[in-house]
Design an enzyme around this catalytic site. Sequence first.
Site, PDB file in Angstrom:
ATOM      1  N   CYS A 180      -0.310  -2.038 -23.828  1.00 27.67           N
ATOM      2  CA  CYS A 180      -0.423  -1.412 -22.509  1.00 27.67           C
ATOM      3  C   CYS A 180       0.609  -1.954 -21.519  1.00 27.67           C
ATOM      4  O   CYS A 180       0.584  -1.603 -20.348  1.00 27.67           O
ATOM      5  CB  CYS A 180      -1.837  -1.576 -21.954  1.00 27.67           C
ATOM      6  SG  CYS A 180      -2.361  -3.289 -21.851  1.00 27.67           S
TER       7      CYS A 180
ATOM      8  N   ARG B 186      -6.672  -0.986 -14.548  1.00 24.99           N
ATOM      9  CA  ARG B 186      -6.514  -2.301 -13.909  1.00 24.99           C
ATOM     10  C   ARG B 186      -7.555  -2.419 -12.794  1.00 24.99           C
ATOM     11  O   ARG B 186      -7.294  -2.068 -11.642  1.00 24.99           O
ATOM     12  CB  ARG B 186      -5.114  -2.439 -13.328  1.00 24.99           C
ATOM     13  CG  ARG B 186      -3.994  -2.569 -14.349  1.00 24.99           C
ATOM     14  CD  ARG B 186      -2.651  -2.699 -13.638  1.00 24.99           C
ATOM     15  NE  ARG B 186      -1.601  -3.200 -14.491  1.00 24.99           N
ATOM     16  CZ  ARG B 186      -0.685  -2.421 -15.087  1.00 24.99           C
ATOM     17  NH1 ARG B 186      -0.724  -1.120 -14.933  1.00 24.99           N
ATOM     18  NH2 ARG B 186       0.257  -2.963 -15.834  1.00 24.99           N
TER      19      ARG B 186
ATOM     20  N   HIS C  27       0.831  -1.201   0.000  1.00 23.50           N
ATOM     21  CA  HIS C  27       0.000   0.000   0.000  1.00 23.50           C
ATOM     22  C   HIS C  27       0.863   1.247   0.000  1.00 23.50           C
ATOM     23  O   HIS C  27       0.538   2.250  -0.617  1.00 23.50           O
ATOM     24  CB  HIS C  27      -0.888   0.023   1.249  1.00 23.50           C
ATOM     25  CG  HIS C  27      -2.141  -0.755   1.082  1.00 23.50           C
ATOM     26  ND1 HIS C  27      -2.477  -1.809   1.878  1.00 23.50           N
ATOM     27  CD2 HIS C  27      -3.129  -0.624   0.178  1.00 23.50           C
ATOM     28  CE1 HIS C  27      -3.633  -2.291   1.487  1.00 23.50           C
ATOM     29  NE2 HIS C  27      -4.046  -1.594   0.455  1.00 23.50           N
TER      30      HIS C  27
ATOM     31  N   ARG D  74       8.623 -12.311 -14.199  1.00 24.55           N
ATOM     32  CA  ARG D  74       8.897 -10.876 -14.286  1.00 24.55           C
ATOM     33  C   ARG D  74       9.259 -10.231 -12.950  1.00 24.55           C
ATOM     34  O   ARG D  74       9.729  -9.094 -12.912  1.00 24.55           O
ATOM     35  CB  ARG D  74       7.694 -10.155 -14.936  1.00 24.55           C
ATOM     36  CG  ARG D  74       6.450 -10.113 -14.089  1.00 24.55           C
ATOM     37  CD  ARG D  74       5.231  -9.763 -14.922  1.00 24.55           C
ATOM     38  NE  ARG D  74       4.557  -8.555 -14.480  1.00 24.55           N
ATOM     39  CZ  ARG D  74       3.346  -8.195 -14.860  1.00 24.55           C
ATOM     40  NH1 ARG D  74       2.663  -8.939 -15.722  1.00 24.55           N
ATOM     41  NH2 ARG D  74       2.793  -7.096 -14.427  1.00 24.55           N
TER      42      ARG D  74
ATOM     43  N   ASN E  42       4.212  -7.047 -20.479  1.00 23.09           N
ATOM     44  CA  ASN E  42       4.756  -7.478 -19.185  1.00 23.09           C
ATOM     45  C   ASN E  42       4.622  -8.990 -19.053  1.00 23.09           C
ATOM     46  O   ASN E  42       5.561  -9.688 -18.652  1.00 23.09           O
ATOM     47  CB  ASN E  42       4.007  -6.813 -18.026  1.00 23.09           C
ATOM     48  CG  ASN E  42       4.033  -5.305 -18.122  1.00 23.09           C
ATOM     49  OD1 ASN E  42       4.830  -4.752 -18.867  1.00 23.09           O
ATOM     50  ND2 ASN E  42       3.157  -4.639 -17.390  1.00 23.09           N
ATOM     51  N   ASP E  43       3.442  -9.488 -19.396  1.00 25.26           N
ATOM     52  CA  ASP E  43       3.232 -10.933 -19.325  1.00 25.26           C
ATOM     53  C   ASP E  43       3.713 -11.644 -20.585  1.00 25.26           C
ATOM     54  O   ASP E  43       4.235 -12.754 -20.503  1.00 25.26           O
ATOM     55  CB  ASP E  43       1.762 -11.250 -19.069  1.00 25.26           C
ATOM     56  CG  ASP E  43       1.419 -11.110 -17.598  1.00 25.26           C
ATOM     57  OD1 ASP E  43       2.217 -11.563 -16.766  1.00 25.26           O
ATOM     58  OD2 ASP E  43       0.374 -10.522 -17.283  1.00 25.26           O
TER      59      ASP E  43
ATOM     60  N   ARG F  74     -10.248  -3.040 -17.923  1.00 31.37           N
ATOM     61  CA  ARG F  74      -9.943  -4.468 -18.021  1.00 31.37           C
ATOM     62  C   ARG F  74     -10.692  -5.203 -16.920  1.00 31.37           C
ATOM     63  O   ARG F  74     -10.715  -4.748 -15.775  1.00 31.37           O
ATOM     64  CB  ARG F  74      -8.431  -4.657 -17.849  1.00 31.37           C
ATOM     65  CG  ARG F  74      -8.015  -6.103 -17.836  1.00 31.37           C
ATOM     66  CD  ARG F  74      -6.520  -6.227 -17.801  1.00 31.37           C
ATOM     67  NE  ARG F  74      -5.987  -5.980 -16.464  1.00 31.37           N
ATOM     68  CZ  ARG F  74      -4.689  -6.035 -16.182  1.00 31.37           C
ATOM     69  NH1 ARG F  74      -3.806  -6.294 -17.125  1.00 31.37           N
ATOM     70  NH2 ARG F  74      -4.256  -5.820 -14.964  1.00 31.37           N
TER      71      ARG F  74
ATOM     72  N   GLU G  73      -1.344 -11.455 -24.263  1.00 30.48           N
ATOM     73  CA  GLU G  73      -0.230 -11.520 -23.318  1.00 30.48           C
ATOM     74  C   GLU G  73       0.214 -12.959 -23.050  1.00 30.48           C
ATOM     75  O   GLU G  73       1.037 -13.215 -22.190  1.00 30.48           O
ATOM     76  CB  GLU G  73      -0.579 -10.791 -22.018  1.00 30.48           C
ATOM     77  CG  GLU G  73      -1.903 -11.190 -21.393  1.00 30.48           C
ATOM     78  CD  GLU G  73      -2.289 -10.338 -20.183  1.00 30.48           C
ATOM     79  OE1 GLU G  73      -1.425  -9.651 -19.620  1.00 30.48           O
ATOM     80  OE2 GLU G  73      -3.466 -10.385 -19.792  1.00 30.48           O
TER      81      GLU G  73
HETATM   82  C1  PEP Z   1       0.836  -6.741 -19.115  1.00 31.19           C
HETATM   83  O1  PEP Z   1       0.898  -7.937 -18.803  1.00 31.19           O
HETATM   84  O2  PEP Z   1       1.614  -6.200 -19.924  1.00 31.19           O
HETATM   85  C2  PEP Z   1      -0.185  -5.879 -18.505  1.00 31.19           C
HETATM   86  C3  PEP Z   1      -0.378  -4.640 -18.909  1.00 31.19           C
HETATM   87  O3  PEP Z   1      -0.900  -6.389 -17.482  1.00 31.19           O
HETATM   88  P1  PEP Z   1      -0.363  -6.498 -15.968  1.00 31.19           P
HETATM   89  O4  PEP Z   1       0.939  -5.747 -15.874  1.00 31.19           O
HETATM   90  O5  PEP Z   1      -1.422  -5.918 -15.118  1.00 31.19           O
HETATM   91  O6  PEP Z   1      -0.189  -7.978 -15.808  1.00 31.19           O
HETATM   92 MG    MG Z   2      -0.723  -8.860 -17.741  1.00 32.63          MG
END
Ligand code: PEP
Ligand code: MG
Length: 581
Positions: free
Chosen positions: A505, A299, A192, A468, A457-458, A335, A434
């Site tokens: 994103c 998110r 937090h 990650r 990211n994923d 999302r 992703e």
């Molecule tokens: C991603 O995976 O790139 C993404 C934007 O989602 P998150 O980072 O919330 O997993």
């Molecule tokens: Mg993701």
Amino acid sequence: MRELTGIQASPGIFIGRCYLSLEEEDYSIPHYSIMEKDLSLELGRFHSAKTLAENELTELRNKAKLEMGSEHAAIFDSHILMLNDVDLLEQIERNLRHSLKNVEWILFQLEQSLVKKLGDSQDSYLAERASDIKDVSRRLIAHLLKRERRCLTSIQGHVVLVARNLLPSETIGMNRQAVHAIALDAGGKTSHTAILARAFHIPAVLGLQEITKSIRNGETLIVDGDSGKVIVDPDPETLEKYRLLIERKAHHERELGSFCTLPSVTLDGQVVPLKANIEIPQEVEDVISRGTDGIGLYRSEFIYLQPDSVPTEEEQFLAYSAVLKAMGNLPVTIRTLDLGGDKMIPEFESADEKNPLLGWRAVRFCLDRQEIFKNQLRALLRSSMHGNLRIMFPMISGVEELDRCHAVLEEVRLELREKGIPFKREVSVGIMIEIPSAAMTTDILAHKADFFSIGTNDLIQYSLAVDRGNEKIAYLYQPFHPGVLRLIKMTIDNAHAAGIQVSMCGEMAGDPYATVVLLGLGLDEFSMSAASVPEVKRIIRSVTRKDAEDLIQSIMSMGSYVDIEAAVHSWMDERFQLDKR
Ligand code: PEP
Ligand code: MG
């Protein structure tokens, strides 16, 4: 001079004096036996302390709600819920009867065992919840002992707050006129404290492990939230270097400020929308002031990430509507819940998952717990009346999952229609790309979705098999890996062949070094943290489509990410001096 390295939890640099605030856990908790006949007396003491704590929390909640909105006030709601948790109250009473010790001691023992259990958890979210338990327990003990708690509301001056840890209520309550940076022994990016520091634009370095042991009150500190470093007692050259850096950053920010009102368009006239990623509705003000073209990723699971506060349909509806109204006609992509993985909450925990990132997450969880999914979809559809909503499903691995998500959405539409509850019919429904299997079947998925958004990211994590969040293998997490670039290209080409648009994103979209590469691969729009928008816009406004395609031509045949990264960096540095920022 000493340099300490921690976790970059909130960006920015601040130079100031250390305000060392040690927690009260060092104070001794009385420990004595009581007679059986005094049990009801002891229980009475507990209940008076509980009433005082609850009144205090209600006051804090109301103040937070007034000053910062219900998202932040929810922390106190969750503490009030915890105070009234029937299981917990029964356990306290049971322990009291069984051990015949004073109630402060019983609370302290229970707190220690719960904190240890959660703190030992591999799940960073659960580990962070330990601080909420401690917060509530310490509030009760302080009332039982009639002691004042550590008070951060009265800090004066312009200081760096250094502590072992900060409880959520303390972070909200601290005097933000005085606290200009935070450095903590504990904490991670999902705590937090990190979330709030970012929301308050306070530079923060967390996870420093022992800073409280190696520092004195009043010492000069440099907190560099950009690199995750804290420099204690800097020498004159370092101070000068950082002063120049702060000036340069401020100058650069001012320069970039002029881009906020300009359109995001290439030299040859291609409009490239730049949108923002948000986690909490309070970020919208920043999103608007940076001149973004909408929200490309909200998110929505963050509203769930408050302890013990599973939001109702109405609460979700209010949060979504507030964001949609504030953004006016600009598109807002919300999302659906991406709970699970590293973002599970105790209420929905399943038996031990060996690989949570490959497990019961996002739409897999939602399709299993359809009452939760439908609640959210109802809230989303109802909120569509208040703005330009787009719905996006995360972690789609193939057509079966997507078909099932569409079917649930259709059921909710039918239900609303039957009840005469209004919603917009033309809301676009897209998916995140992703998972490698989704990227490789985008030719099929593109006929079942209104748009794609690439979650790098994923996608990088799953295609390169690199967790990650694991620092030991972070060197393998490479956005410019040829495998990743090919998956991105395949996704964009397949989407365009089917006539739909592609956004990105993941963090790669906000990396200025990747901007021209993504443009060259044909990306239609970008979504990133609002603060990154002006820099990416500056780059987009200085190149043509042809420049970007030439760059792509020169790198796509390279086999090594080292070569690709070197080529891209040198191309970008030559034109944009990104290395000098
Ligand atoms: C991603 O995976 O790139 C993404 C934007 O989602 P998150 O980072 O919330 O997993
Ligand atoms: Mg993701």
